[in-house]
Motif scaffolding. Structure first.
Motif, PDB file in Angstrom:
ATOM      1  N   ILE A  45       0.837  -1.207   0.000  1.00 51.35           N
ATOM      2  CA  ILE A  45       0.000   0.000   0.000  1.00 51.35           C
ATOM      3  C   ILE A  45       0.866   1.248   0.000  1.00 51.35           C
ATOM      4  O   ILE A  45       0.599   2.211  -0.733  1.00 51.35           O
ATOM      5  CB  ILE A  45      -0.942  -0.025   1.214  1.00 51.35           C
ATOM      6  N   VAL A  46       1.908   1.246   0.826  1.00 51.14           N
ATOM      7  CA  VAL A  46       2.791   2.416   0.886  1.00 51.14           C
ATOM      8  C   VAL A  46       3.445   2.661  -0.463  1.00 51.14           C
ATOM      9  O   VAL A  46       3.572   3.805  -0.933  1.00 51.14           O
ATOM     10  CB  VAL A  46       3.829   2.223   2.009  1.00 51.14           C
ATOM     11  N   ASP A  47       3.869   1.591  -1.127  1.00 58.81           N
ATOM     12  CA  ASP A  47       4.540   1.735  -2.432  1.00 58.81           C
ATOM     13  C   ASP A  47       3.574   2.268  -3.476  1.00 58.81           C
ATOM     14  O   ASP A  47       3.938   3.126  -4.290  1.00 58.81           O
ATOM     15  CB  ASP A  47       5.111   0.385  -2.845  1.00 58.81           C
ATOM     16  N   TYR A  91       7.251  11.512   2.376  1.00 58.57           N
ATOM     17  CA  TYR A  91       6.662  10.673   3.434  1.00 58.57           C
ATOM     18  C   TYR A  91       5.405  11.312   4.021  1.00 58.57           C
ATOM     19  O   TYR A  91       4.405  10.643   4.245  1.00 58.57           O
ATOM     20  CB  TYR A  91       7.700  10.425   4.546  1.00 58.57           C
ATOM     21  N   ARG A  92       5.428  12.624   4.259  1.00 59.26           N
ATOM     22  CA  ARG A  92       4.271  13.280   4.851  1.00 59.26           C
ATOM     23  C   ARG A  92       3.055  13.199   3.925  1.00 59.26           C
ATOM     24  O   ARG A  92       1.945  12.944   4.382  1.00 59.26           O
ATOM     25  CB  ARG A  92       4.604  14.739   5.176  1.00 59.26           C
ATOM     26  N   ALA A 143      -2.378   2.310  10.705  1.00 54.23           N
ATOM     27  CA  ALA A 143      -1.122   1.674  11.114  1.00 54.23           C
ATOM     28  C   ALA A 143      -0.418   2.654  12.023  1.00 54.23           C
ATOM     29  O   ALA A 143      -0.576   3.871  11.906  1.00 54.23           O
ATOM     30  CB  ALA A 143      -0.254   1.299   9.920  1.00 54.23           C
ATOM     31  N   SER A 144       0.356   2.127  12.928  1.00 59.30           N
ATOM     32  CA  SER A 144       1.081   3.013  13.830  1.00 59.30           C
ATOM     33  C   SER A 144       2.147   3.774  13.064  1.00 59.30           C
ATOM     34  O   SER A 144       2.592   3.367  11.980  1.00 59.30           O
ATOM     35  CB  SER A 144       1.699   2.207  14.962  1.00 59.30           C
ATOM     36  N   GLU A 145       2.522   4.897  13.646  1.00 58.26           N
ATOM     37  CA  GLU A 145       3.536   5.734  13.000  1.00 58.26           C
ATOM     38  C   GLU A 145       4.852   4.996  12.845  1.00 58.26           C
ATOM     39  O   GLU A 145       5.561   5.146  11.832  1.00 58.26           O
ATOM     40  CB  GLU A 145       3.720   7.010  13.827  1.00 58.26           C
ATOM     41  N   ALA A 185       7.791   0.890   7.005  1.00 61.44           N
ATOM     42  CA  ALA A 185       7.418   0.468   5.636  1.00 61.44           C
ATOM     43  C   ALA A 185       7.927   1.437   4.595  1.00 61.44           C
ATOM     44  O   ALA A 185       8.362   1.057   3.504  1.00 61.44           O
ATOM     45  CB  ALA A 185       5.886   0.338   5.563  1.00 61.44           C
ATOM     46  N   TRP A 186       7.866   2.723   4.900  1.00 66.85           N
ATOM     47  CA  TRP A 186       8.396   3.736   3.982  1.00 66.85           C
ATOM     48  C   TRP A 186       9.858   3.530   3.717  1.00 66.85           C
ATOM     49  O   TRP A 186      10.335   3.579   2.570  1.00 66.85           O
ATOM     50  CB  TRP A 186       8.142   5.119   4.556  1.00 66.85           C
ATOM     51  N   LYS A 187      10.612   3.228   4.789  1.00 63.79           N
ATOM     52  CA  LYS A 187      12.033   3.017   4.603  1.00 63.79           C
ATOM     53  C   LYS A 187      12.304   1.764   3.759  1.00 63.79           C
ATOM     54  O   LYS A 187      13.250   1.728   2.954  1.00 63.79           O
ATOM     55  CB  LYS A 187      12.714   2.873   5.976  1.00 63.79           C
ATOM     56  N   ARG A 188      11.461   0.750   3.921  1.00 62.50           N
ATOM     57  CA  ARG A 188      11.695  -0.466   3.168  1.00 62.50           C
ATOM     58  C   ARG A 188      11.420  -0.269   1.681  1.00 62.50           C
ATOM     59  O   ARG A 188      12.164  -0.735   0.820  1.00 62.50           O
ATOM     60  CB  ARG A 188      10.820  -1.602   3.709  1.00 62.50           C
ATOM     61  N   VAL A 189      10.386   0.439   1.340  1.00 68.57           N
ATOM     62  CA  VAL A 189      10.035   0.607  -0.077  1.00 68.57           C
ATOM     63  C   VAL A 189      10.807   1.748  -0.711  1.00 68.57           C
ATOM     64  O   VAL A 189      10.896   1.815  -1.945  1.00 68.57           O
ATOM     65  CB  VAL A 189       8.518   0.838  -0.233  1.00 68.57           C
TER      66      VAL A 189
END
Length: 286
Positions: free
Chosen positions: A245-247, A259-260, A273-275, A281-285
């Protein structure tokens, strides 16, 4: 203590008997021989004294006889009647003789008072006990009055303190309400101002083409509590699903969203989802 009542009764009895005997002898002595008059006077006094003695004997035994009492009063009335008749027929000093005609009845009355005294007399031990009970009752009443006065003073002090504290709280609340009202008036003035309102609107949210959201004042007053909902009320996303979803959100525009922006769209889409997990997840994608 009995002497206070028995001595006057004895003295009055002696005086009335002597007076009755003298009157009978002087009054009847002119009509009959004086020995006969003396016998009549002694008879009246003797009957009076005999019934009195019998009454005293019964009283000493704790008894009482109405017939004896009636006979005694009859002799007393007879003696008084003789004195009254002599006073009414006397040629000289009739008023003086009439003034002392009540002495036999007075003697009987004094003996009646003495009998009542005896029936109500108490021993020194009983009197001391009564005085002790009365003193104890007075002490208890005094202590109760002192306790009530102390409690009343304490309650008055407490009420005064509570009233003063309430007044201070009311003053603080009034001052706070005045301050809030002044601040709210300032905010309303700023909101109503054309230039100020436009400036505040531009910083409250991102401007969308053709849409200028209105800047609203925050709610001031009672609010209804929100329904108990948790950010994690929906089923928690797995790390793989979260990464997908983040990707997708990140790459939905070119260039890729920050990110924001991604986090805002993520939550606007209804995901939760928690912060910490979202940033991971952002860092991973990314």
């Amino acid at each position: 203590m009995n002497a206070k009542t028995v001595l006057p009764a004895v003295a009055m009895t002696a005086v009335s008997m002597v007076l009755t005997l003298a009157v009978v002898v002087m009054w009847l002595g002119t009509a009959v021989p004086w020995p006969v008059a003396l016998v009549v006077g002694l008879g009246i006094d003797g009957g009076w004294l005999a019934t009195l003695a019998y009454e005293r004997r019964l009283a000493a035994q704790g008894d009482h006889n109405r017939a004896v009492t009636a006979v005694g009063w009859s002799f007393g009335i007879l003696a008084a009647s003789v004195l009254i008749a002599h006073a009414l027929t006397a040629e000289h000093s009739a008023g003086a003789w009439l003034a002392v005609a009540w002495l036999p009845l007075a003697a009987k009355a004094l003996w009646l008072v003495h009998a009542m005294w005896e029936r109500t007399a108490l021993t020194p031990v009983a009197l001391d006990a009564i005085r002790g009970i009365q003193q104890e009752a007075r002490d208890e009443a005094a202590v109760a009055r002192a306790r009530l006065r102390a409690e009343a003073a304490t309650e008055e002090t407490r009420l005064t303190a509570v009233t003063e504290a309430g007044a201070r709280v009311a003053r603080v609340q009034a001052k706070t309400a005045q301050t809030l009202s002044s601040a709210w008036s300032t905010l309303e003035t700023a909101r109503a101002g054309e230039e100020t309102g436009r400036a505040l609107t531009s910083v409250t949210t991102r401007v969308t083409p053709g849409v200028t959201p209105r800047w609203e004042l925050p709610v001031w007053g009672p609010t209804e509590p929100l329904a108990a909902r948790s950010l994690e009320a929906a089923p928690a996303l797995t790390d793989e699903a979260l990464d997908v979803i983040v990707d997708e959100i990140r790459n939905s525009e070119t260039p890729a969203l920050s990110y924001r922006e991604m986090a805002a769209r993520f939550r606007a889409a209804g995901h939760s989802a928690s912060e910490v997990r979202l940033r991971a997840a952002w860092k991973r994608v990314a």
